[in-house]
Every structure is written in structure tokens, then in C-alpha cells.
Scaffold this motif. Structure first.
Motif, PDB file in Angstrom:
ATOM      1  N   ASN A   1       0.810  -1.221   0.000  1.00 43.72           N
ATOM      2  CA  ASN A   1       0.000   0.000   0.000  1.00 43.72           C
ATOM      3  C   ASN A   1       0.843   1.271   0.000  1.00 43.72           C
ATOM      4  OD1 ASN A   1      -2.920  -0.693   0.059  1.00 43.72           O
ATOM      5  ND2 ASN A   1      -2.332  -1.861   1.863  1.00 43.72           N
ATOM      6  N   SER A   2       1.867   1.307   0.831  1.00 46.54           N
ATOM      7  CA  SER A   2       2.710   2.510   0.900  1.00 46.54           C
ATOM      8  C   SER A   2       3.440   2.742  -0.406  1.00 46.54           C
ATOM      9  CB  SER A   2       3.716   2.393   2.047  1.00 46.54           C
ATOM     10  OG  SER A   2       3.054   2.341   3.294  1.00 46.54           O
ATOM     11  N   LEU A   3       3.903   1.648  -1.021  1.00 50.58           N
ATOM     12  CA  LEU A   3       4.594   1.761  -2.303  1.00 50.58           C
ATOM     13  C   LEU A   3       3.662   2.310  -3.369  1.00 50.58           C
ATOM     14  CD1 LEU A   3       6.909   1.221  -4.305  1.00 50.58           C
ATOM     15  CD2 LEU A   3       6.044  -1.126  -4.520  1.00 50.58           C
ATOM     16  N   VAL A   4       2.478   1.736  -3.466  1.00 52.12           N
ATOM     17  CA  VAL A   4       1.538   2.156  -4.507  1.00 52.12           C
ATOM     18  C   VAL A   4       1.108   3.604  -4.294  1.00 52.12           C
ATOM     19  CG1 VAL A   4      -0.755   1.732  -5.485  1.00 52.12           C
ATOM     20  CG2 VAL A   4       0.755  -0.200  -4.962  1.00 52.12           C
ATOM     21  N   THR A   5       0.905   3.999  -3.049  1.00 55.75           N
ATOM     22  CA  THR A   5       0.554   5.389  -2.758  1.00 55.75           C
ATOM     23  C   THR A   5       1.658   6.334  -3.205  1.00 55.75           C
ATOM     24  OG1 THR A   5      -0.802   4.732  -0.867  1.00 55.75           O
ATOM     25  CG2 THR A   5      -0.057   7.018  -0.935  1.00 55.75           C
ATOM     26  N   ALA A   6       2.900   5.949  -2.938  1.00 61.90           N
ATOM     27  CA  ALA A   6       4.037   6.785  -3.349  1.00 61.90           C
ATOM     28  C   ALA A   6       4.144   6.858  -4.878  1.00 61.90           C
ATOM     29  CB  ALA A   6       5.331   6.235  -2.754  1.00 61.90           C
ATOM     30  N   LEU A   7       3.938   5.731  -5.556  1.00 57.62           N
ATOM     31  CA  LEU A   7       4.021   5.709  -7.013  1.00 57.62           C
ATOM     32  C   LEU A   7       2.891   6.498  -7.660  1.00 57.62           C
ATOM     33  CD1 LEU A   7       5.131   2.022  -7.669  1.00 57.62           C
ATOM     34  CD2 LEU A   7       6.508   4.096  -7.906  1.00 57.62           C
ATOM     35  N   LYS A   8       1.744   6.504  -7.011  1.00 57.76           N
ATOM     36  CA  LYS A   8       0.625   7.314  -7.517  1.00 57.76           C
ATOM     37  C   LYS A   8       1.047   8.780  -7.637  1.00 57.76           C
ATOM     38  CE  LYS A   8      -4.058   8.810  -6.279  1.00 57.76           C
ATOM     39  NZ  LYS A   8      -5.158   8.685  -5.289  1.00 57.76           N
TER      40      LYS A   8
ATOM     41  N   GLY B   1      -2.907 -10.240  -8.884  1.00 53.95           N
ATOM     42  CA  GLY B   1      -2.823  -9.563  -7.595  1.00 53.95           C
ATOM     43  C   GLY B   1      -2.795  -8.056  -7.704  1.00 53.95           C
ATOM     44  N   PHE B   2      -2.582  -7.551  -8.911  1.00 58.06           N
ATOM     45  CA  PHE B   2      -2.564  -6.105  -9.117  1.00 58.06           C
ATOM     46  C   PHE B   2      -3.953  -5.492  -8.984  1.00 58.06           C
ATOM     47  CE2 PHE B   2      -2.626  -2.434 -12.159  1.00 58.06           C
ATOM     48  CZ  PHE B   2      -1.835  -1.584 -11.411  1.00 58.06           C
ATOM     49  N   ARG B   3      -4.981  -6.328  -9.111  1.00 61.26           N
ATOM     50  CA  ARG B   3      -6.344  -5.803  -9.117  1.00 61.26           C
ATOM     51  C   ARG B   3      -6.646  -4.966  -7.870  1.00 61.26           C
ATOM     52  NH1 ARG B   3     -10.550  -6.797 -12.177  1.00 61.26           N
ATOM     53  NH2 ARG B   3      -9.422  -8.458 -13.253  1.00 61.26           N
ATOM     54  N   GLN B   4      -6.151  -5.383  -6.701  1.00 59.96           N
ATOM     55  CA  GLN B   4      -6.470  -4.660  -5.474  1.00 59.96           C
ATOM     56  C   GLN B   4      -5.827  -3.279  -5.408  1.00 59.96           C
ATOM     57  OE1 GLN B   4      -4.223  -7.846  -3.164  1.00 59.96           O
ATOM     58  NE2 GLN B   4      -3.970  -6.107  -1.772  1.00 59.96           N
ATOM     59  N   TYR B   5      -4.834  -3.041  -6.252  1.00 57.37           N
ATOM     60  CA  TYR B   5      -4.162  -1.735  -6.269  1.00 57.37           C
ATOM     61  C   TYR B   5      -4.484  -0.914  -7.516  1.00 57.37           C
ATOM     62  CZ  TYR B   5      -1.287  -3.975  -2.677  1.00 57.37           C
ATOM     63  OH  TYR B   5      -0.854  -4.634  -1.548  1.00 57.37           O
ATOM     64  N   SER B   6      -5.155  -1.517  -8.476  1.00 54.75           N
ATOM     65  CA  SER B   6      -5.308  -0.887  -9.788  1.00 54.75           C
ATOM     66  C   SER B   6      -6.041   0.452  -9.719  1.00 54.75           C
ATOM     67  CB  SER B   6      -6.032  -1.833 -10.753  1.00 54.75           C
ATOM     68  OG  SER B   6      -7.332  -2.150 -10.277  1.00 54.75           O
ATOM     69  N   LYS B   7      -7.065   0.560  -8.858  1.00 53.65           N
ATOM     70  CA  LYS B   7      -7.824   1.808  -8.807  1.00 53.65           C
ATOM     71  C   LYS B   7      -6.981   2.979  -8.339  1.00 53.65           C
ATOM     72  CE  LYS B   7     -12.454  -0.183  -8.259  1.00 53.65           C
ATOM     73  NZ  LYS B   7     -13.663  -0.250  -7.407  1.00 53.65           N
ATOM     74  N   MET B   8      -5.935   2.689  -7.565  1.00 52.49           N
ATOM     75  CA  MET B   8      -5.073   3.759  -7.076  1.00 52.49           C
ATOM     76  C   MET B   8      -4.171   4.311  -8.178  1.00 52.49           C
ATOM     77  SD  MET B   8      -3.940   2.204  -3.371  1.00 52.49           S
ATOM     78  CE  MET B   8      -2.934   3.629  -2.959  1.00 52.49           C
TER      79      MET B   8
ATOM     80  N   PRO C   1      -4.589   7.918 -12.477  1.00 59.07           N
ATOM     81  CA  PRO C   1      -3.439   8.819 -12.440  1.00 59.07           C
ATOM     82  C   PRO C   1      -2.446   8.546 -13.566  1.00 59.07           C
ATOM     83  CG  PRO C   1      -3.975   8.106 -10.232  1.00 59.07           C
ATOM     84  CD  PRO C   1      -4.846   7.300 -11.163  1.00 59.07           C
ATOM     85  N   LEU C   2      -2.249   7.268 -13.897  1.00 59.21           N
ATOM     86  CA  LEU C   2      -1.382   6.930 -15.031  1.00 59.21           C
ATOM     87  C   LEU C   2      -1.984   7.435 -16.335  1.00 59.21           C
ATOM     88  CD1 LEU C   2       0.867   5.246 -16.529  1.00 59.21           C
ATOM     89  CD2 LEU C   2      -0.806   3.372 -16.540  1.00 59.21           C
ATOM     90  N   MET C   3      -3.267   7.168 -16.528  1.00 59.71           N
ATOM     91  CA  MET C   3      -3.910   7.470 -17.814  1.00 59.71           C
ATOM     92  C   MET C   3      -3.916   8.947 -18.167  1.00 59.71           C
ATOM     93  SD  MET C   3      -7.176   4.905 -17.845  1.00 59.71           S
ATOM     94  CE  MET C   3      -7.018   3.171 -18.285  1.00 59.71           C
ATOM     95  N   TRP C   4      -3.914   9.812 -17.153  1.00 58.12           N
ATOM     96  CA  TRP C   4      -3.939  11.247 -17.461  1.00 58.12           C
ATOM     97  C   TRP C   4      -2.696  11.687 -18.222  1.00 58.12           C
ATOM     98  CZ3 TRP C   4      -8.223  13.689 -17.733  1.00 58.12           C
ATOM     99  CH2 TRP C   4      -9.279  13.390 -16.874  1.00 58.12           C
ATOM    100  N   ASN C   5      -1.656  10.867 -18.206  1.00 57.75           N
ATOM    101  CA  ASN C   5      -0.457  11.191 -18.989  1.00 57.75           C
ATOM    102  C   ASN C   5      -0.703  11.088 -20.484  1.00 57.75           C
ATOM    103  OD1 ASN C   5       1.862  11.726 -17.071  1.00 57.75           O
ATOM    104  ND2 ASN C   5       1.130   9.782 -16.254  1.00 57.75           N
ATOM    105  N   LEU C   6      -1.830  10.510 -20.880  1.00 59.28           N
ATOM    106  CA  LEU C   6      -2.174  10.479 -22.301  1.00 59.28           C
ATOM    107  C   LEU C   6      -2.524  11.863 -22.826  1.00 59.28           C
ATOM    108  CD1 LEU C   6      -4.346   7.229 -22.488  1.00 59.28           C
ATOM    109  CD2 LEU C   6      -1.974   7.525 -23.242  1.00 59.28           C
ATOM    110  N   ALA C   7      -2.695  12.826 -21.924  1.00 60.26           N
ATOM    111  CA  ALA C   7      -2.966  14.205 -22.327  1.00 60.26           C
ATOM    112  C   ALA C   7      -1.674  14.999 -22.527  1.00 60.26           C
ATOM    113  CB  ALA C   7      -3.836  14.900 -21.283  1.00 60.26           C
ATOM    114  N   ASP C   8      -0.538  14.390 -22.232  1.00 59.20           N
ATOM    115  CA  ASP C   8       0.742  15.099 -22.331  1.00 59.20           C
ATOM    116  C   ASP C   8       1.051  15.463 -23.787  1.00 59.20           C
ATOM    117  OD1 ASP C   8       3.846  15.435 -22.327  1.00 59.20           O
ATOM    118  OD2 ASP C   8       3.307  15.332 -20.207  1.00 59.20           O
ATOM    119  N   LYS C   9       1.644  16.610 -23.975  1.00 59.50           N
ATOM    120  CA  LYS C   9       1.985  17.052 -25.331  1.00 59.50           C
ATOM    121  C   LYS C   9       3.161  16.272 -25.914  1.00 59.50           C
ATOM    122  CE  LYS C   9      -1.153  20.244 -25.656  1.00 59.50           C
ATOM    123  NZ  LYS C   9      -2.284  20.083 -26.606  1.00 59.50           N
TER     124      LYS C   9
END
Length: 226
Positions: free
Chosen positions: A83-90, A118-125, A129-137
């Protein structure tokens, strides 16, 4: 283009099946041959805080350390205590340094693959946030993001990815809409049987976009879903 959202929803309703019924995967047979590793003891408080450090060099070193941990585990890890890792990576999904941003985007994609189901429990976090990078120029940022999304899809199924796209399509951003629509079309073989009702409203909105190219992509997506 005249769009009837009610009609689209009606057609999607009888086509859709729950992901749990349509896409149940057997237990990962590789687990018996190459057991997953518990990396939680290696995720020290110092390492986690380094991921969030204001110093770019420190963040870079933390990313490199995480890559080494995944490599040492042969890319197969348990979901325990992350959890702490995924929060930091977010927080690193809006990394200001573009070169480092690409590295963290690649890292979260590899993390998803290493966790598998096992990634499913962390995927929503992480997924939006990852996908918004698709808006990058920068096209290189968008390309790395698409690769990571592919890895998310491989780990937990295209349905989990697909149903995260709605808020992105609602954003009036040409790069974002174009990349999302193209990804959906690329994954069209995975679409039959998926519940895509969450996309109906956003797709109706996109079909009114100022760009003819984007409108045509949206029409193609609706055709694939129906």
C-alpha cells in the motif's frame, strides 16, 4: 451525428456480461514453477520516502532500486504489504521531470505485470493517475503510458482498463481523446461481452467533438461495442 444514448445503452445491456463470469482465468500455473516473492520487507520507510523526495536525484535512485527489486524477484511478486509503495508511485504519475516520468510510468507497468492478478487490489489507485499522462503534449510520454496500459490490461484484463476511460473521454483534450479511442479500437477483440455502459455518456459527448477525426474514431468505437 445524431446520437441516441438510450438506444446505445439498451443494445449494450444485452451484449454485456459480468467480467467475473466471462473472463475468469485459471490459477496461474507458473506459480508452482516460479513462486512469487514477498518484496514487502525490502520496501523500507527510507525507500518509500525517497520516491516522494523533492530531490530529483533521490527519486531517480529510488526508481532504480525498485527496478532492481522487481528484477531480483524475476518479475513475479506477491501483493502483500504494497500500500505505501503504490501510494508513493501514484504521486509520481505527475512527475515534473519528463525523463524520470517515463521511468516511473514504465515501472508501474512492470509492477502490474509482476503482480499479475494480484494487481487488481491496487489498480484503482494507479490506473487513472497513469492514464492522465495520455494528455501530455510529448508523444514519448503518451507512448510509455500506452505501453503501461497494455501491461495493466495483461495483468487484470481489458475490462478493468476499459471502464476507467470514461472521465478521460469527458475531458476536452484532443491528445487524450485520440489516444484513448485508438487504444479501445486496438483492443476490440477483447470487447465482446464486456459491460461498457460507463462509456456510453462519454462516447456520446465525444461524438460531438470539433475534430472530425475524433468523431470518426468515436463512431468506430461505438460500432465495436455494439
Amino acid at each position: 451525428v445524431k446520437v441516441n444514448a438510450v438506444e446505445i445503452k439498451r443494445k449494450l445491456k444485452w451484449l454485456a456480461k459480468s467480467e467475473s463470469e466471462a473472463r475468469v482465468k485459471p490459477k496461474d500455473a507458473a506459480d508452482s514453477l516460479m513462486p512469487r516473492v514477498n518484496i514487502a520487507p525490502q520496501l523500507t520507510s527510507k525507500l518509500i520516502s525517497s520516491i516522494m523526495s523533492p530531490a530529483m536525484k533521490t527519486r531517480q535512485e529510488a526508481k532504480n532500486a525498485l527496478e532492481q527489486i522487481l528484477a531480483a524477484a524475476n518479475g513475479r511478486i506477491l501483493p502483500n504489504g504494497l500500500n505505501s509503495l503504490v501510494t508513493a508511485l501514484k504521486g509520481r504519475m505527475n512527475e515534473p521531470c519528463k525523463n524520470l516520468a517515463k521511468g516511473f510510468i514504465t515501472l508501474v507497468g512492470n509492477l502490474a505485470l509482476a503482480l499479475g492478478p494480484g494487481f487488481r487490489q491496487y489498480s484503482k489507485m494507479l490506473i487513472q493517475p497513469l492514464m492522465w499522462n495520455l494528455a501530455d503534449k510529448q508523444s514519448s510520454i503518451r507512448s510509455e503510458t500506452l505501453t503501461a496500459i497494455d501491461k495493466f490490461s495483461e495483468a487484470i484484463g481489458a475490462g478493468a482498463v476499459l471502464n476507467s476511460f470514461g472521465p478521460l473521454l469527458e475531458k476536452d483534450n484532443p491528445e487524450l481523446r485520440t489516444e484513448v479511442l485508438r487504444w479501445i479500437l486496438k483492443a476490440k477483440r477483447e470487447l465482446p461481452g464486456m459491460d461498457a455502459n460507463s462509456l456510453v455518456g462519454p462516447l456520446v459527448l465525444v461524438m460531438q467533438d470539433r475534430s472530425k477525426e475524433i468523431r470518426l474514431l468515436a463512431e468506430q468505437v461505438v460500432g465495436c461495442l455494439m
